[in-house]
Design a protein around this motif. Structure first.
Motif, PDB file in Angstrom:
ATOM      1  N   MET A  21       4.549  -1.515  -4.708  1.00 49.19           N
ATOM      2  CA  MET A  21       4.090  -2.682  -5.461  1.00 49.19           C
ATOM      3  C   MET A  21       3.640  -3.808  -4.536  1.00 49.19           C
ATOM      4  SD  MET A  21       6.441  -2.750  -8.879  1.00 49.19           S
ATOM      5  CE  MET A  21       7.928  -3.189  -8.043  1.00 49.19           C
ATOM      6  N   LEU A  22       4.291  -3.973  -3.395  1.00 49.04           N
ATOM      7  CA  LEU A  22       3.863  -4.986  -2.430  1.00 49.04           C
ATOM      8  C   LEU A  22       2.494  -4.657  -1.852  1.00 49.04           C
ATOM      9  CD1 LEU A  22       7.255  -5.527  -0.618  1.00 49.04           C
ATOM     10  CD2 LEU A  22       5.936  -7.324  -1.774  1.00 49.04           C
ATOM     11  N   MET A  23       2.249  -3.392  -1.567  1.00 53.04           N
ATOM     12  CA  MET A  23       0.954  -2.992  -1.042  1.00 53.04           C
ATOM     13  C   MET A  23      -0.148  -3.254  -2.072  1.00 53.04           C
ATOM     14  SD  MET A  23      -0.235   0.585   0.731  1.00 53.04           S
ATOM     15  CE  MET A  23       0.113   1.572  -0.695  1.00 53.04           C
ATOM     16  N   VAL A  24       0.115  -2.922  -3.324  1.00 55.39           N
ATOM     17  CA  VAL A  24      -0.859  -3.168  -4.386  1.00 55.39           C
ATOM     18  C   VAL A  24      -1.090  -4.669  -4.547  1.00 55.39           C
ATOM     19  CG1 VAL A  24      -1.269  -2.977  -6.871  1.00 55.39           C
ATOM     20  CG2 VAL A  24      -0.412  -1.014  -5.601  1.00 55.39           C
ATOM     21  N   SER A  25      -0.031  -5.442  -4.499  1.00 57.86           N
ATOM     22  CA  SER A  25      -0.164  -6.895  -4.632  1.00 57.86           C
ATOM     23  C   SER A  25      -0.975  -7.480  -3.476  1.00 57.86           C
ATOM     24  CB  SER A  25       1.221  -7.546  -4.694  1.00 57.86           C
ATOM     25  OG  SER A  25       1.112  -8.909  -5.002  1.00 57.86           O
ATOM     26  N   GLY A  26      -0.684  -7.047  -2.260  1.00 65.19           N
ATOM     27  CA  GLY A  26      -1.458  -7.512  -1.113  1.00 65.19           C
ATOM     28  C   GLY A  26      -2.920  -7.133  -1.220  1.00 65.19           C
ATOM     29  N   ALA A  27      -3.191  -5.923  -1.685  1.00 67.91           N
ATOM     30  CA  ALA A  27      -4.576  -5.452  -1.811  1.00 67.91           C
ATOM     31  C   ALA A  27      -5.334  -6.201  -2.900  1.00 67.91           C
ATOM     32  CB  ALA A  27      -4.589  -3.950  -2.100  1.00 67.91           C
ATOM     33  N   ASN A  28      -4.653  -6.542  -3.986  1.00 71.12           N
ATOM     34  CA  ASN A  28      -5.330  -7.166  -5.115  1.00 71.12           C
ATOM     35  C   ASN A  28      -5.369  -8.691  -5.054  1.00 71.12           C
ATOM     36  OD1 ASN A  28      -6.136  -5.062  -7.266  1.00 71.12           O
ATOM     37  ND2 ASN A  28      -4.147  -4.374  -6.558  1.00 71.12           N
ATOM     38  N   TRP A  29      -4.318  -9.332  -4.507  1.00 70.00           N
ATOM     39  CA  TRP A  29      -4.251 -10.792  -4.560  1.00 70.00           C
ATOM     40  C   TRP A  29      -4.070 -11.462  -3.209  1.00 70.00           C
ATOM     41  CZ3 TRP A  29      -1.388  -7.909  -8.254  1.00 70.00           C
ATOM     42  CH2 TRP A  29      -1.994  -7.865  -9.518  1.00 70.00           C
ATOM     43  N   GLY A  30      -3.737 -10.703  -2.155  1.00 73.46           N
ATOM     44  CA  GLY A  30      -3.559 -11.298  -0.835  1.00 73.46           C
ATOM     45  C   GLY A  30      -2.121 -11.686  -0.544  1.00 73.46           C
ATOM     46  N   VAL A  31      -1.909 -12.212   0.659  1.00 73.02           N
ATOM     47  CA  VAL A  31      -0.560 -12.503   1.144  1.00 73.02           C
ATOM     48  C   VAL A  31       0.062 -13.710   0.445  1.00 73.02           C
ATOM     49  CG1 VAL A  31       0.813 -13.170   3.160  1.00 73.02           C
ATOM     50  CG2 VAL A  31      -0.984 -11.469   3.406  1.00 73.02           C
ATOM     51  N   VAL A  32      -0.637 -14.833   0.410  1.00 73.97           N
ATOM     52  CA  VAL A  32      -0.033 -16.075  -0.097  1.00 73.97           C
ATOM     53  C   VAL A  32       0.430 -15.929  -1.550  1.00 73.97           C
ATOM     54  CG1 VAL A  32      -0.439 -18.520  -0.581  1.00 73.97           C
ATOM     55  CG2 VAL A  32      -1.213 -17.532   1.580  1.00 73.97           C
ATOM     56  N   ALA A  65      19.057  -8.109   4.151  1.00 72.28           N
ATOM     57  CA  ALA A  65      18.183  -9.292   4.114  1.00 72.28           C
ATOM     58  C   ALA A  65      17.308  -9.335   5.362  1.00 72.28           C
ATOM     59  CB  ALA A  65      19.021 -10.560   4.002  1.00 72.28           C
ATOM     60  N   LEU A  66      17.905  -9.038   6.512  1.00 74.87           N
ATOM     61  CA  LEU A  66      17.182  -9.079   7.783  1.00 74.87           C
ATOM     62  C   LEU A  66      16.033  -8.071   7.813  1.00 74.87           C
ATOM     63  CD1 LEU A  66      17.330 -10.434  10.615  1.00 74.87           C
ATOM     64  CD2 LEU A  66      18.695  -8.473  11.337  1.00 74.87           C
ATOM     65  N   MET A  67      16.228  -6.905   7.239  1.00 77.06           N
ATOM     66  CA  MET A  67      15.196  -5.868   7.247  1.00 77.06           C
ATOM     67  C   MET A  67      14.226  -5.979   6.069  1.00 77.06           C
ATOM     68  SD  MET A  67      15.536  -4.312   9.964  1.00 77.06           S
ATOM     69  CE  MET A  67      16.759  -4.368  11.240  1.00 77.06           C
ATOM     70  N   SER A  68      14.659  -6.563   4.966  1.00 73.97           N
ATOM     71  CA  SER A  68      13.799  -6.662   3.787  1.00 73.97           C
ATOM     72  C   SER A  68      12.581  -7.538   4.035  1.00 73.97           C
ATOM     73  CB  SER A  68      14.574  -7.203   2.584  1.00 73.97           C
ATOM     74  OG  SER A  68      15.518  -6.272   2.135  1.00 73.97           O
ATOM     75  N   LEU A  69      12.777  -8.668   4.712  1.00 66.43           N
ATOM     76  CA  LEU A  69      11.662  -9.599   4.906  1.00 66.43           C
ATOM     77  C   LEU A  69      10.529  -8.996   5.744  1.00 66.43           C
ATOM     78  CD1 LEU A  69      10.465 -12.359   4.355  1.00 66.43           C
ATOM     79  CD2 LEU A  69      11.688 -13.214   6.357  1.00 66.43           C
ATOM     80  N   PRO A  70      10.795  -8.459   6.944  1.00 65.76           N
ATOM     81  CA  PRO A  70       9.674  -7.876   7.705  1.00 65.76           C
ATOM     82  C   PRO A  70       9.076  -6.650   7.028  1.00 65.76           C
ATOM     83  CG  PRO A  70      11.746  -7.521   8.870  1.00 65.76           C
ATOM     84  CD  PRO A  70      12.043  -8.433   7.722  1.00 65.76           C
ATOM     85  N   SER A  71       9.898  -5.864   6.354  1.00 60.69           N
ATOM     86  CA  SER A  71       9.371  -4.700   5.646  1.00 60.69           C
ATOM     87  C   SER A  71       8.427  -5.124   4.530  1.00 60.69           C
ATOM     88  CB  SER A  71      10.517  -3.872   5.067  1.00 60.69           C
ATOM     89  OG  SER A  71      10.036  -2.942   4.135  1.00 60.69           O
ATOM     90  N   ALA A  72       8.868  -6.078   3.712  1.00 59.98           N
ATOM     91  CA  ALA A  72       8.043  -6.547   2.593  1.00 59.98           C
ATOM     92  C   ALA A  72       6.746  -7.159   3.105  1.00 59.98           C
ATOM     93  CB  ALA A  72       8.826  -7.555   1.755  1.00 59.98           C
ATOM     94  N   ALA A  73       6.837  -7.962   4.152  1.00 61.65           N
ATOM     95  CA  ALA A  73       5.635  -8.581   4.714  1.00 61.65           C
ATOM     96  C   ALA A  73       4.677  -7.522   5.276  1.00 61.65           C
ATOM     97  CB  ALA A  73       6.026  -9.583   5.797  1.00 61.65           C
ATOM     98  N   ALA A  74       5.221  -6.523   5.957  1.00 63.41           N
ATOM     99  CA  ALA A  74       4.378  -5.477   6.539  1.00 63.41           C
ATOM    100  C   ALA A  74       3.634  -4.695   5.462  1.00 63.41           C
ATOM    101  CB  ALA A  74       5.233  -4.529   7.384  1.00 63.41           C
ATOM    102  N   TRP A  75       4.331  -4.326   4.376  1.00 62.95           N
ATOM    103  CA  TRP A  75       3.666  -3.570   3.311  1.00 62.95           C
ATOM    104  C   TRP A  75       2.618  -4.423   2.602  1.00 62.95           C
ATOM    105  CZ3 TRP A  75       3.614   1.498   1.984  1.00 62.95           C
ATOM    106  CH2 TRP A  75       4.498   2.332   2.675  1.00 62.95           C
ATOM    107  N   CYS A  76       2.877  -5.708   2.446  1.00 60.04           N
ATOM    108  CA  CYS A  76       1.886  -6.602   1.852  1.00 60.04           C
ATOM    109  C   CYS A  76       0.651  -6.708   2.755  1.00 60.04           C
ATOM    110  CB  CYS A  76       2.499  -7.983   1.614  1.00 60.04           C
ATOM    111  SG  CYS A  76       1.343  -9.181   0.941  1.00 60.04           S
ATOM    112  N   LEU A  77       0.893  -6.868   4.053  1.00 61.00           N
ATOM    113  CA  LEU A  77      -0.223  -6.947   5.011  1.00 61.00           C
ATOM    114  C   LEU A  77      -1.019  -5.643   5.046  1.00 61.00           C
ATOM    115  CD1 LEU A  77       1.509  -8.912   7.894  1.00 61.00           C
ATOM    116  CD2 LEU A  77      -0.381  -9.714   6.457  1.00 61.00           C
ATOM    117  N   PHE A  78      -0.336  -4.527   4.917  1.00 62.15           N
ATOM    118  CA  PHE A  78      -1.021  -3.244   4.843  1.00 62.15           C
ATOM    119  C   PHE A  78      -1.960  -3.230   3.635  1.00 62.15           C
ATOM    120  CE2 PHE A  78      -0.683   1.494   3.848  1.00 62.15           C
ATOM    121  CZ  PHE A  78      -1.643   1.852   4.788  1.00 62.15           C
ATOM    122  N   GLY A  79      -1.483  -3.768   2.529  1.00 62.72           N
ATOM    123  CA  GLY A  79      -2.328  -3.870   1.336  1.00 62.72           C
ATOM    124  C   GLY A  79      -3.537  -4.757   1.552  1.00 62.72           C
ATOM    125  N   THR A  80      -3.351  -5.885   2.249  1.00 56.18           N
ATOM    126  CA  THR A  80      -4.505  -6.763   2.495  1.00 56.18           C
ATOM    127  C   THR A  80      -5.520  -6.082   3.414  1.00 56.18           C
ATOM    128  OG1 THR A  80      -3.399  -7.921   4.314  1.00 56.18           O
ATOM    129  CG2 THR A  80      -3.210  -8.891   2.129  1.00 56.18           C
TER     130      THR A  80
END
Length: 197
Positions: free
Chosen positions: A24-35, A150-165
């Protein structure tokens, strides 16, 4: 120190591997971007560690006592994931006025989604079984797992979002967006099928 490194390794592998959140993060990044996806990222980063903490402090025992409750949650979760897959498949297309359909998941929705995410349950229960042995100090072990999550969730979520963008560069037509989102929706459903058996 070896125990801490093992916990960090486990949570890193579980956080970065494909699953419903990351799809879902990848789809969100691809469709709407990071911010616009930042609330979704933060919802996972806060929601999953809270779930790990709750499971560690006894919620997992409720499912052992009442196995029917676990079965009900499993099928409710799958039904909700089907609904999310349908929404993902329809997201990102342009209306006649040029605006994109749909919107990224909110902070609260992403945090609450952890409670119906089959991979999140598997991760939380497995982590407790592996890293908080019976007879050990419960609170310190649970806090370590929640903190590592918590420590691993943030970089993982950001990476998958960036992959989507990064993928969004290739989604230059509604047809490509529809195909991409439909494939991601299908992967979302397929990634949860093993949890039903």
């Amino acid at each position: 120190m070896e125990h801490v490194l093992a916990v960090l390794g486990f949570t890193a592998v579980m956080a970065f591997t494909p699953g419903p959140n990351n799809t879902m993060l990848m789809v969100s990044g691809a469709n709407w971007g990071v911010v616009p996806t930042v609330p979704h990222i933060l919802g996972i980063t806060v929601g999953f560690p809270l779930m790990v903490f709750a499971v560690g402090m006894g919620l997992g025992g409720v499912f052992e006592t009442y196995p029917l409750l676990h079965e009900v949650l499993k099928y409710v979760s799958f039904a909700y994931l089907l609904y999310l897959a349908w929404k993902l498949a329809r997201a990102g297309r342009h209306d006649s006025d040029g605006t994109k359909q749909g919107r990224p998941m909110s902070f609260l929705s992403a945090a609450l989604f952890q409670w119906v995410n089959p991979k999140a349950w598997i991760m939380a229960v497995s982590a407790m079984a592996l890293f908080v042995p019976a007879g050990s100090p419960m609170l310190s072990g649970v806090l370590l797992l929640a903190g590592a999550s918590a420590l691993m969730s943030l970089p993982s979520a950001a990476a998958w979002c960036l992959f989507g963008t990064a993928i969004s560069r290739f989604l230059d037509s509604d047809r490509r967006i529809v195909i991409f989102n439909a494939l991601m929706a299908l992967l979302l459903v397929l990634s949860t099928l093993p949890t039903l058996f």
